[in-house]
Design a protein around this motif. Structure first.
Motif, short mmCIF file in Angstrom:
data_model
loop_
_atom_site.label_atom_id
_atom_site.label_comp_id
_atom_site.label_asym_id
_atom_site.label_seq_id
_atom_site.Cartn_x
_atom_site.Cartn_y
_atom_site.Cartn_z
N SER A 89 73.29 47.56 51.50
CA SER A 89 72.38 46.60 50.88
C SER A 89 71.19 47.40 50.35
O SER A 89 70.07 47.26 50.81
N ASP A 90 71.48 48.26 49.39
CA ASP A 90 70.47 49.21 48.92
C ASP A 90 70.86 49.73 47.55
O ASP A 90 72.02 50.02 47.29
N SER A 194 66.68 30.11 42.03
CA SER A 194 65.51 30.81 42.60
C SER A 194 64.38 30.90 41.57
O SER A 194 64.47 30.34 40.48
N ILE A 230 74.47 34.56 50.79
CA ILE A 230 73.22 34.50 51.56
C ILE A 230 72.01 34.80 50.66
O ILE A 230 70.93 35.07 51.14
N TYR A 231 72.21 34.78 49.37
CA TYR A 231 71.11 34.90 48.40
C TYR A 231 70.28 36.15 48.65
O TYR A 231 69.07 36.10 48.76
N ARG A 232 70.97 37.28 48.75
CA ARG A 232 70.22 38.49 49.08
C ARG A 232 70.02 39.39 47.87
O ARG A 232 69.35 40.41 47.96
N PHE A 234 71.85 41.50 46.05
CA PHE A 234 72.43 42.83 45.86
C PHE A 234 73.83 42.78 45.26
O PHE A 234 74.69 43.59 45.57
N LYS A 240 78.52 42.53 50.39
CA LYS A 240 78.97 42.78 51.76
C LYS A 240 79.41 41.51 52.47
O LYS A 240 79.98 41.55 53.55
N VAL A 241 79.11 40.37 51.85
CA VAL A 241 79.36 39.08 52.48
C VAL A 241 80.76 38.53 52.15
O VAL A 241 81.26 37.65 52.83
N ARG A 352 59.47 36.79 42.56
CA ARG A 352 60.35 37.49 43.52
C ARG A 352 61.81 37.35 43.09
O ARG A 352 62.63 36.73 43.77
N TYR A 354 64.24 39.16 43.15
CA TYR A 354 65.31 39.77 43.94
C TYR A 354 65.92 38.79 44.94
O TYR A 354 66.91 39.10 45.60
N LYS A 355 65.32 37.60 45.07
CA LYS A 355 65.76 36.69 46.12
C LYS A 355 66.79 35.68 45.65
O LYS A 355 66.58 34.48 45.74
N LEU A 387 66.56 45.30 40.38
CA LEU A 387 65.91 45.75 41.61
C LEU A 387 64.91 46.86 41.24
O LEU A 387 64.88 47.33 40.09
N ASP B 32 71.92 45.78 58.66
CA ASP B 32 73.21 46.23 59.18
C ASP B 32 73.14 47.75 59.38
O ASP B 32 72.38 48.44 58.70
N THR B 35 73.62 50.25 56.27
CA THR B 35 72.47 50.29 55.37
C THR B 35 71.29 50.99 56.06
O THR B 35 70.61 51.81 55.44
N PRO B 183 66.45 46.21 52.21
CA PRO B 183 67.76 45.70 52.62
C PRO B 183 67.71 44.25 53.08
O PRO B 183 66.73 43.82 53.68
N ALA B 184 68.78 43.51 52.82
CA ALA B 184 68.73 42.07 53.11
C ALA B 184 70.05 41.57 53.69
O ALA B 184 70.37 40.40 53.57
N TYR B 185 70.79 42.47 54.31
CA TYR B 185 72.04 42.05 54.94
C TYR B 185 71.99 42.44 56.41
O TYR B 185 71.57 43.55 56.71
N GLY B 188 69.68 37.97 54.59
CA GLY B 188 69.61 37.12 53.39
C GLY B 188 68.23 36.52 53.20
O GLY B 188 67.26 36.89 53.89
N TYR B 189 68.12 35.63 52.23
CA TYR B 189 66.85 34.95 51.97
C TYR B 189 67.04 33.45 52.07
O TYR B 189 68.03 32.92 51.57
N PRO B 192 64.05 31.00 48.43
CA PRO B 192 63.84 31.45 47.05
C PRO B 192 62.97 30.42 46.31
O PRO B 192 62.79 29.31 46.80
N GLY B 193 62.43 30.80 45.17
CA GLY B 193 61.65 29.85 44.37
C GLY B 193 60.26 30.40 44.09
O GLY B 193 59.77 31.28 44.80
#
Ligand SMILES: Cc1cc2nc3c(=O)[nH]c(=O)nc-3n(C[C@H](O)[C@H](O)[C@H](O)COP(=O)(O)OP(=O)(O)OC[C@H]3O[C@@H](n4cnc5c(N)ncnc54)[C@H](O)[C@@H]3O)c2cc1C
Ligand code: SF4
Lengths: 569, 213
Positions: A89-90, A194, A230-232, A234, A240-241, A352, A354-355, A387, B32, B35, B183-185, B188-189, B192-193
């Motif tokens: 996640s990078d 978003s 999961i709205y991350r 990436f 990864k999900v 934001r 990235y979200k 990103l 994780d 990462t 990193p976000a795994y 997650g988020y 948003p908004g």
């Protein structure tokens, strides 16, 4: 969760492609057992089809043929990914997903490659594509007739439509009802939007420009054993999900269950032809440093728009001194990229971007030729959410450095970003040839030459203007546009005969009856749409034709393998 | 794991924080392991230098400092990160037809910059005062797509700036500075908004700030 499934319920998808149900239901992202019990072939086995490349086109082909009982070995130069173990996640840490072997870029508008264009490994470029999956418009198949530019395809939209519907169900695609091109609906409802998507919608609404959420190949809700997004943000680094579709999870599992072999880490260096019969006999490839030869009744090349022409050009013989299927100097030509300027708008608010998945909202209002405009064809507009590294490179590309660069970047959370896809025209001199330089296999690397025409430039300008207007209307304090390209298609296009194309309408090469090409390189035009859905649909159609209308010996191997795998699960 | 990290909320050069107290590394427990391994390696010790010669190093270090405005500690180890990439041939693969592959393009272009500098400072780029280094870089950028020591200046700039940006903005300290959580795994988020934040995100204290454009 609402009832999500429209065209082809999940059950109907499952009955024709079980991939999503073959993935692990709980922990883990790759079905270890299916891979461990995979059927394997010997090099001397005459498989029914050897496929070069397990990306969008190759993997679709593998799944379809395996289901029809064909004995398939699908080779890929890269690894057989496990999303949990191999992806991060990078941004910088995802460098290994891209095709980073040497290539040379030339022409008056050279196109940077690497992370921007092509992938390596099972799943292909869709492992790190954004996930937009629009259809082409009916007009895309006859731009020459309608607009006097580009080329007409040897097939029309109606030929592809059933395959679009099938693949949209298998990915599956989520989005609002689609009003453009051939209006249609999507199997999954749209995702929530978003900050970046909200800014696009806000600006477009104020200008009266219609937008829609989607279409993205990201499950909305569970689909088989795939998880919810999961709205991350990436997506371009590999999901990864298992929420975002790539053939690694949408077609490879079903292919394995039907007895296909996926052979990773196998770089194909040539396709061999029997000089006596003129038929392809198999492929030469290097695996773990050892050169090998896989015999096959059909050779199906799906290495994408640069590697496919490179492989054909490198496959010379007495019969084909200038490269396989290159009797009319068409291999490598008419390669296209889309003009893909990105416009950033800085807001007082925090966006934001990235979200969320970068693909959220799009508009095809400007897709078709506008009779009042000084150019032909058009562009689409979509959210993109670079990103930090990519974002800083955009500024640096404008000659910004030092304190100003740092300051711009401190505003990162305030930027929204839109991207356009401009339909660049297919031109004969935009092409792949072989360079003098060689790679570590000693194989000449591809030289990719690109030069824009006036129509291309006019489209880029028009798209930039519209995007800047949208973000200004949304209330941006400052807008700026970065020039770049995206996507590749063409390079071994389909045509009505051998003077206009390398392959026919069914992706069969004119020169060698048992050689097919089923990847992005066969597309004669590109529309203003992202290409992956179309590439998969063209491959699915080619598979259908091959299975049902094959004049060469149809293989008659029963699908016993499948039962074996089921038992062992 | 995070409790043992010595410094909290570090920004490059300890710049005043637009996102007060925001610390990407404080959330490392939520990443994780694969990462985390990749990202935390960037704040750990760097491998020994392998690619650049000392003469090249003398030019490259101040060049990176200039491009990224890093003139005081703590510095993101951009020079070391680029050295590692080039030593490992972790390039993007492609190169312009009129430039050699990245490693050689680096060698040539650093030599060329030093050569320019010698006209102003006897001992080359490294010995130039900051203002001279800046004006050399500005003069180089002003060339646009003109030729510079046999190479197109804009393409050399693309090479320099891509490597510099990739290193700098892959580092958690730079993320602290820009409010990006990294990193976000598997986390997650959830929020948003526009103007929506997660509990671990920090509001931009933008008041003090003015448009650089
Ligand atoms: C950053 C990015 C974002 C994108 N976003 C989108 C998007 O949102 N929507 C969309 O529709 N498209 C998108 N695309 C494009 C899309 O991913 C591609 O168009 C599509 O995957 C191409 O399909 P393909 O089958 O032609 O080739 P690929 O999917 O690239 O597959 C080719 C495969 O062949 C293998 N291969 C090549 N040569 C050889 C050889 N000699 N021997 C063995 N194996 C070989 C490669 O390793 C690769 O796995 C994006 C691409 C990128 C890079
Ligand atoms: S945003 Fe969603 S689809 Fe994209 S990578 Fe993350 S989980 Fe996957």
């Amino acid at each position: 969760m609402r009832t999500l499934f429209r065209d082809g319920s999940a059950d109907r998808v499952r009955s024709r492609n079980e991939s999503a149900w073959l993935l692990p239901a709980g922990q883990g992202r790759a079905n270890e057992e299916l891979r461990a019990t995979m059927r394997t072939f010997e090099d001397r086995d005459d498989v029914d089809a050897v496929i070069v490349g397990c990306g969008a086109g190759g993997a679709t082909m593998a799944q379809r043929l395996a289901r029809a009982g064909w004995r398939v070995a699908a080779l890929d130069a890269g690894p057989f990914w496990d999303p949990e173990r191999d992806w991060v996640s990078d941004e910088a840490g995802s460098h290994h997903l891209y095709w980073t072997e040497p290539r040379v870029i030339t022409g008056s508008d050279p196109v940077p490659l690497g992370s921007n264009n092509s992938g390596r490994g099972v799943g292909g470029s869709m492992v790190h594509y954004a996930g937009y999956t629009p259809r082409f418009h009916p007009s895309d198949f006859e731009t020459h007739t309608r607009d006097g530019v580009g080329a007409d395809w040897p097939i029309g939209y109606p030929d592809l439509k059933p395959f679009y519907e099938a693949i949209e169900g298998e990915l599956p695609v989520s989005g609002q009802d689609w009003p453009w091109g051939d209006p249609h609906r999507y199997p999954h409802t749209p995702h929530p939007v978003s900050g970046n998507g909200q800014m696009f919608q806000r600006g477009a609404d104020r200008l009266g420009i219609v937008t829609r959420v989607g279409p993205v190949a990201i499950t909305n809700g569970r689909f088989g054993h795939r998880q919810h997004c999961i709205y991350r943000g990436f997506c371009l680094q590999g999901c990864k999900v298992n929420a975002k579709a790539s053939p690694l999870i949408t077609h490879i599992p079903d292919a394995l269950a039907h007895g296909a072999e996926i052979r990773p880490d196998s770089m194909v260096t040539s396709v061999e032809v029997d000089p006596r019969t003129g038929r392809a006999t198999g492929v030469r490839y290097v695996r773990h440093g050892v050169e090998r030869f896989q015999r096959a009744a059909h050779v199906i090349v799906a290495g994408y728009s640069i590697e496919t022409p490179r492989l054909l050009l490198h496959s010379t013989s007495r019969r084909f001194p200038d490269g396989l299927a290159n009797d009319f100097d068409l291999v490598g030509r008419y390669l296209m990229v889309q003009g893909a300027p990105q416009t950033g708008g800085r807001f007082a608010d925090e966006v934001r971007m990235y979200k969320a998945p970068p693909p959220e909202v799009s508009s095809e209002e400007f897709y078709e030729t506008d009779p009042a405009a000084p150019y032909k064809r058009g562009f689409s507009i979509q959210t993109v959410s670079p990103l930090p590294i990519t974002w800083s490179e955009h500024f640096a590309g404008q000659g910004i450095w030092g304190p100003e660069l740092r300051e711009r970047m401190r505003d990162y959370v305030h930027w929204a970003c839109l991207g356009a896809l401009c339909e660049f025209l297919p031109l004969p001199d935009n092409r792949v040839t072989l360079a003098d330089e060689t790679d570590r296999h000693g194989m000449p690397v591809a030289e990719f030459s690109y030069s824009q025409c006036d129509n291309d430039r006019a489209l880029m300008k028009a798209a930039q203007q519209v995007m800047e207007q949208i973000l200004q209307a949304a209330g941006a304090e400052h807008v700026t546009t970065f020039h770049r390209y995206a996507h590749l298609v063409g390079g071994a296009r389909m045509g009505t005969d051998e003077h206009t194309g390398v392959v026919d309408r069914d992706c069969r090469s004119f020169a060698v009856p048992n050689l097919l090409i089923t990847d992005g390189s066969v597309l004669p035009t590109q529309g203003a749409a992202n290409p992956a859905l179309t590439i998969m649909s063209v491959a699915a159609r080619a598979a259908d034709r091959l299975i049902h209308h094959s004049t060469s010996t149809p293989p008659a191997h029963p699908t016993v393998w499948r039962e074996h795998v089921r038992d062992s699960r | 794991m995070t409790a043992r990290l010595p410094h909290r909320a570090i920004t490059p050069g300890s710049t005043p924080q637009r996102f007060p107290g925001f610390d990407v590394l404080a959330e490392a427990d939520a990443w994780d392991p694969v990462t985390a391994g990749v990202v935390l390696a960037r704040v750990g010790p760097q491998p020994p230098l392998r690619f650049f010669s000392p003469a090249q190093e003398a030019v490259a270090r101040p060049l990176f400092d200039l491009i990224l405005d890093q003139h005081q500690e703590p510095r993101v180890p951009v020079f070391e990160m680029v050295d590692q990439r080039l030593a490992e041939l972790a390039t993007d693969g492609w190169h312009y037809g009129d430039l050699p592959a990245d490693p050689q393009a680096w060698t040539l272009s650093l030599g060329a910059l030093d050569q320019d500098a010698h006209q102003q400072c006897a001992d080359g780029f490294a010995s130039c005062p900051l203002e001279d280094q800046e004006s050399l870089l500005r003069a180089f950028l002003d060339l646009g797509d003109d030729t510079w020591h046999g190479m197109r200046a804009d393409r050399v700039w693309s090479l320099w700036s891509r490597y510099a940006c990739t290193a700098f903005y892959s580092h958690p300290w730079a993320w602290n500075e820009i409010g990006f959580p990294g990193p976000a795994y598997p986390r997650g988020y959830k929020n948003p908004g526009v103007n929506a934040r997660e509990p671990f995100e920090v509001e931009d204290r933008r008041a003090a700030h003015r448009d650089p454009a």
